[in-house]
Design an enzyme around this catalytic site. Structure first.
Site, PDB file in Angstrom:
ATOM      1  N   CYS A 196      61.525 -34.537  76.974  1.00 35.04           N
ATOM      2  CA  CYS A 196      60.605 -33.554  76.390  1.00 35.04           C
ATOM      3  C   CYS A 196      59.246 -33.563  77.080  1.00 35.04           C
ATOM      4  O   CYS A 196      58.436 -32.669  76.862  1.00 35.04           O
ATOM      5  CB  CYS A 196      60.421 -33.812  74.896  1.00 35.04           C
ATOM      6  SG  CYS A 196      59.735 -35.442  74.548  1.00 35.04           S
ATOM      7  N   CYS A 235      60.865 -39.273  68.721  1.00 36.92           N
ATOM      8  CA  CYS A 235      59.400 -39.275  68.887  1.00 36.92           C
ATOM      9  C   CYS A 235      58.814 -40.625  68.467  1.00 36.92           C
ATOM     10  O   CYS A 235      57.813 -41.070  69.033  1.00 36.92           O
ATOM     11  CB  CYS A 235      58.749 -38.179  68.059  1.00 36.92           C
ATOM     12  SG  CYS A 235      59.453 -36.540  68.295  1.00 36.92           S
TER      13      CYS A 235
HETATM   14 FE1  FES Z   1      59.862 -35.668  72.376  1.00 37.41          FE
HETATM   15 FE2  FES Z   1      58.418 -35.392  70.231  1.00 37.41          FE
HETATM   16  S1  FES Z   1      59.769 -33.929  71.088  1.00 37.41           S
HETATM   17  S2  FES Z   1      58.432 -37.074  71.572  1.00 37.41           S
END
Ligand code: FES
Length: 125
Positions: free
Chosen positions: A33, A102
């Protein structure tokens, strides 16, 4: 859905910033991400006396980074070192399944910051 605790830490993250003369620094990123976290710690008498963070990331990353610092601040180093992403999620009242990764950023960056402190200590002895 995010919990009220998560939204509170997202809107008003605790311990944001840099510690210029940090005793330990650790970072963690998620290549999938692109989110990225840096944690700075000060250590006094074996305790995490101060902790700050900078993050570039989503709501889950911001809230879980903030909660990581809250959980670690004032703790003995070993207790801080064992804080897991499950502990962070639990303290937030849970994260949506697709956001559970996350919480890894905080746990990993904190461990690295403590390891960085320990390696500096070793070198100075
Ligand atoms: Fe990857 Fe939040 S979407 S750390």
């Amino acid at each position: 859905m995010y919990t009220d605790i998560t939204l509170d830490h997202f809107k008003s993250p605790r311990n944001v910033g840099i510690i210029e003369d940090a005793d330990g620094v650790g970072s963690a990123g998620d290549p999938n991400c692109g989110d990225y976290l840096i944690i700075y710690i000060k250590v006094e008498n074996g305790f995490v006396s101060d902790i700050k963070f900078q993050v570039h990331g989503c709501c889950g990353a911001i809230a879980s980074s903030s909660m990581t610092t809250v959980l670690a601040k004032g703790k003995p180093l070993m207790a801080a070192y064992t804080i897991s992403n499950k502990d962070i999620m639990e303290a937030l009242g849970g994260l949506p399944e697709e956001k559970e990764h996350c919480s890894l950023l905080g746990a990993v960056a904190l461990k690295k910051a403590i390891a960085n402190y320990a390696s500096k200590l070793k070198k100075s002895q």
